[in-house]
Design a protein around this motif. Sequence first.
Motif, PDB file in Angstrom:
ATOM      1  N   ARG A   1       0.826  -1.209   0.000  1.00 32.16           N
ATOM      2  CA  ARG A   1       0.000   0.000   0.000  1.00 32.16           C
ATOM      3  C   ARG A   1       0.859   1.257   0.000  1.00 32.16           C
ATOM      4  NH1 ARG A   1      -4.873  -1.311   4.366  1.00 32.16           N
ATOM      5  NH2 ARG A   1      -5.806  -3.057   3.175  1.00 32.16           N
ATOM      6  N   THR A   2       1.968   1.183   0.703  1.00 28.40           N
ATOM      7  CA  THR A   2       2.869   2.333   0.740  1.00 28.40           C
ATOM      8  C   THR A   2       4.241   1.874   1.211  1.00 28.40           C
ATOM      9  OG1 THR A   2       3.211   4.558   1.646  1.00 28.40           O
ATOM     10  CG2 THR A   2       2.289   2.912   3.124  1.00 28.40           C
ATOM     11  N   VAL A   3       5.256   2.639   0.881  1.00 28.49           N
ATOM     12  CA  VAL A   3       6.585   2.433   1.451  1.00 28.49           C
ATOM     13  C   VAL A   3       6.620   3.234   2.741  1.00 28.49           C
ATOM     14  CG1 VAL A   3       9.047   2.889   1.143  1.00 28.49           C
ATOM     15  CG2 VAL A   3       7.682   2.070  -0.790  1.00 28.49           C
ATOM     16  N   HIS A   4       6.772   2.526   3.865  1.00 30.91           N
ATOM     17  CA  HIS A   4       6.585   3.172   5.168  1.00 30.91           C
ATOM     18  C   HIS A   4       7.872   3.653   5.816  1.00 30.91           C
ATOM     19  CE1 HIS A   4       7.549  -0.999   6.287  1.00 30.91           C
ATOM     20  NE2 HIS A   4       8.038  -0.481   7.393  1.00 30.91           N
ATOM     21  N   SER A   5       9.009   3.064   5.489  1.00 30.74           N
ATOM     22  CA  SER A   5      10.246   3.385   6.214  1.00 30.74           C
ATOM     23  C   SER A   5      10.960   4.568   5.581  1.00 30.74           C
ATOM     24  CB  SER A   5      11.183   2.170   6.229  1.00 30.74           C
ATOM     25  OG  SER A   5      11.675   1.908   4.925  1.00 30.74           O
ATOM     26  N   TRP A   6      11.759   5.254   6.399  1.00 25.47           N
ATOM     27  CA  TRP A   6      12.504   6.391   5.875  1.00 25.47           C
ATOM     28  C   TRP A   6      13.561   5.944   4.877  1.00 25.47           C
ATOM     29  CZ3 TRP A   6      17.723   7.024   6.263  1.00 25.47           C
ATOM     30  CH2 TRP A   6      18.397   6.247   7.217  1.00 25.47           C
ATOM     31  N   TRP A   7      14.150   4.746   5.084  1.00 22.66           N
ATOM     32  CA  TRP A   7      15.174   4.272   4.159  1.00 22.66           C
ATOM     33  C   TRP A   7      14.537   3.777   2.854  1.00 22.66           C
ATOM     34  CZ3 TRP A   7      13.929   2.046   8.827  1.00 22.66           C
ATOM     35  CH2 TRP A   7      13.321   0.786   8.792  1.00 22.66           C
TER      36      TRP A   7
ATOM     37  N   ALA B   1      15.615  -7.244  12.951  1.00 22.38           N
ATOM     38  CA  ALA B   1      14.158  -7.110  13.082  1.00 22.38           C
ATOM     39  C   ALA B   1      13.560  -6.295  11.939  1.00 22.38           C
ATOM     40  CB  ALA B   1      13.810  -6.456  14.418  1.00 22.38           C
ATOM     41  N   GLY B   2      14.396  -5.841  10.998  1.00 20.59           N
ATOM     42  CA  GLY B   2      13.888  -5.118   9.844  1.00 20.59           C
ATOM     43  C   GLY B   2      13.853  -3.620   9.984  1.00 20.59           C
ATOM     44  N   ALA B   3      14.675  -3.067  10.875  1.00 23.50           N
ATOM     45  CA  ALA B   3      14.715  -1.616  11.064  1.00 23.50           C
ATOM     46  C   ALA B   3      16.136  -1.108  10.840  1.00 23.50           C
ATOM     47  CB  ALA B   3      14.243  -1.242  12.465  1.00 23.50           C
ATOM     48  N   LEU B   4      16.248   0.074  10.261  1.00 22.77           N
ATOM     49  CA  LEU B   4      17.544   0.703  10.023  1.00 22.77           C
ATOM     50  C   LEU B   4      17.616   1.981  10.841  1.00 22.77           C
ATOM     51  CD1 LEU B   4      20.227   0.791   8.478  1.00 22.77           C
ATOM     52  CD2 LEU B   4      19.026   2.002   6.628  1.00 22.77           C
ATOM     53  N   PRO B   5      18.351   1.954  11.966  1.00 19.21           N
ATOM     54  CA  PRO B   5      18.442   3.156  12.802  1.00 19.21           C
ATOM     55  C   PRO B   5      19.042   4.332  12.034  1.00 19.21           C
ATOM     56  CG  PRO B   5      19.257   1.215  13.977  1.00 19.21           C
ATOM     57  CD  PRO B   5      19.087   0.816  12.545  1.00 19.21           C
TER      58      PRO B   5
END
Length: 224
Positions: A13-19, A103-107
Amino acid sequence: MRATFARRTQAPRTVHSWWGKAWQRAVEEAAYSEAELRPGRAAARRGDVGGISVDSGSLLAAVRDGDDAWTVEVVVPTLEPDMAQALVEVVAAESGRIADLLAGALPHDLVEHAEELGVELLPYGGELAATCTCEHYLDPCAHAIAVLTQVGWLVDDDPLVLFAVRGLDREDLLAALHARAAGHGRSAGPVVGELADDVELAVDAALRARRIADLFEAGADFEA
């Protein structure tokens, strides 16, 4: 290590992450005009892109266009060995970063810290050098934009895909972190040695989370 991701027939539906959004901006920068950007995105949403092969510095996929299929290859600069090691040091600087990545997150501070050392993890448009077997006279063509768009979805889901494209895949990253923790632990005592335990715990937690997610997708019931 080359990894192939299955064909995606449904767009998120959308790209949610900042990266993920940063990758999208790079694709927009790479495109010459809306004439390639719009049909490329539409092809990605239709599921015209086949399985995407991701390797160190390379993306490869076939794109269907009517009765034809074209092969797209994208070359992305990889990190030099000293820059790759610097990135490992940045990840290891805070133990929580390992768990976040798995966990799939890029700080955001990880990327900022890396940039301070001269390590560019997120690409810019000029680094996405795409070629296609179609007859379009400009690259990236719409087929290449479709592949790059879907790669953005992969990056959005798992930032370690970005690491792999830059030449440091999940296995290499974890191996480097293990080696670093083991080497430092011999001389720096138990505090640094805790990093190895953090890596093991993070890997175990990530695998457990994946198994639970797979069960949810398969329709398994969980009691409260």
